[in-house]
Design an enzyme around this catalytic site. Structure first.
Site, PDB file in Angstrom:
ATOM      1  N   THR A 185      52.376 -38.523  -9.557  1.00 26.24           N
ATOM      2  CA  THR A 185      53.144 -39.292 -10.542  1.00 26.24           C
ATOM      3  C   THR A 185      53.047 -38.670 -11.923  1.00 26.24           C
ATOM      4  OG1 THR A 185      52.819 -41.393  -9.423  1.00 26.24           O
ATOM      5  CG2 THR A 185      53.093 -41.506 -11.803  1.00 26.24           C
ATOM      6  N   VAL A 214      56.028 -51.884  -4.337  1.00 25.59           N
ATOM      7  CA  VAL A 214      56.119 -51.399  -5.708  1.00 25.59           C
ATOM      8  C   VAL A 214      54.697 -51.195  -6.208  1.00 25.59           C
ATOM      9  CG1 VAL A 214      56.761 -52.054  -8.072  1.00 25.59           C
ATOM     10  CG2 VAL A 214      58.348 -52.512  -6.184  1.00 25.59           C
ATOM     11  N   GLY A 239      48.127 -47.328  -6.990  1.00 28.96           N
ATOM     12  CA  GLY A 239      48.606 -48.335  -7.923  1.00 28.96           C
ATOM     13  C   GLY A 239      48.057 -49.727  -7.722  1.00 28.96           C
TER      14      GLY A 239
END
Ligand code: SD4
Length: 325
Positions: A185, A214, A239
């Site tokens: 990322t 997500v 995440g």
């Protein structure tokens, strides 16, 4: 834990592309650096090229918000990067779904999540910020908005990432792996000549994730946070754990309380290690922070995280500090 949960958990760990510091030019720094401006810092090796583009804006007196958008667009457009934009590894059903957000010096922010078929989610996020009364658009609504704004839909699943997905389908039982790729990322934060901070973050998320998953990258406060009074922070890595500790916001608040950027990142990493003793060995998270004076620092759960810095006096890749127990 049920078999299904186990499968989901290990797939997510295993599929997350977590980079190695393969072309590092500098050893870890123990402390945050003295400040300078303008300056831009961003995650991983690919940050070098992204910073060069951001510097075209910053170096000529441009605004940080424009620099952080233009900078990460370079990474989004690279089909060989398997974790951002076109060429990103898909979810386990073969869909490339993208998350991105952007934030400026006035707390304006825009975000898109679960966006498909647009090469530059960061620019769609910028439009959400500039053209709507909202912060976040997702899925079909984000798609319609992007089309209305003139963005072109295109297939983002390259033959290379499709082949990788088909290979994964053969056994679908990834074991946790850290540092399996040399890119990840991209998160970028910048301080411009006027002394204003902005940040951006864009990703295809965890490879082989469940459809609809997500991560932290489009969540303001988790993957990215900017407070022009204090500083800015971005996250990379798994995440779910960044969201759980509201990573970027936590780091900015720690800087507000007097921590240096490096100390703030370290404290956030140690919080993950302390709170999730059964998980941290198998996951990577890296944090990067920049304060209002232009001092920066980073910290990660494991070795392997690196970041790129560009200013008038610096253009380099630095190995991040990491948790050593
Ligand atoms: C996510 N944080 O979706 C992103 C992906 C990433 O290292 O940064 N990978 O969880």
């Amino acid at each position: 834990m049920s078999n299904r949960r186990k499968f989901i958990k290990s797939s997510v760990y295993g599929g997350l592309a977590i980079g190695t510091a393969s072309i590092s030019t500098m050893a870890c720094t123990n402390q945050s650096t003295p400040g300078e401006k303008p300056i831009v810092i961003s995650t991983w090796n690919h940050g070098m090229e992204a910073n060069a583009e951001a510097w075209n804006v910053l170096g000529s007196g441009g605004k940080a918000i424009d620099a952080v958008e233009k900078g990460v667009m370079v990474t989004e457009a690279d089909p060989d990067n398997a974790t951002v934009g076109i060429g990103g590894f898909p979810d386990r059903d073969g869909n490339v779904t993208l998350d991105a957000c952007i934030m400026d010096e006035n707390d304006n922010c825009g975000s898109v999540a679960f966006l498909q078929n647009f090469k530059h989610p960061i620019s769609v996020a910028r439009k959400v910020m500039d053209e709507t009364p909202h912060v976040m658009l997702v899925g079909e609504g984000a798609r319609r908005f992007a089309v209305d704004q003139g963005f072109k839909e295109e297939n983002l699943l390259t033959p290379k990432s499709e082949a990788a997905w088909k290979k994964w389908l053969l056994n679908q039982d990834y074991k946790p792996k850290i540092n399996v790729e040399n890119h990840d990322t991209i998160g970028m934060v910048a301080l411009d000549a006027e002394g204003n901070l902005s940040g951006s973050c864009t990703t295809s998320g965890a490879a082989w994730k469940m459809h609809g998953r997500v991560g932290d990258s489009p969540i303001i406060g988790a993957g990215l946070f900017v407070d022009n009074e204090v500083g800015a922070a971005v996250a990379t890595g798994l995440g779910e754990f960044v969201i759980k500790i509201c990573g970027a916001h936590t780091i900015v608040e720690l800087m507000r309380q007097g921590r240096s950027p490096m100390e703030a990142c370290q404290e956030a990493v140690e919080r993950i290690v302390r709170k999730y003793p059964n998980d941290y060995q198998d996951l990577q998270v890296g944090f990067l922070a920049l304060n209002k004076d232009g001092a920066y620092g980073a910290h990660a759960v494991h070795t392997g995280f690196n970041y790129a810095v560009k200013s008038k006096t610096q253009d380099r890749l630095i190995d991040s500090q990491f948790y050593t127990g």
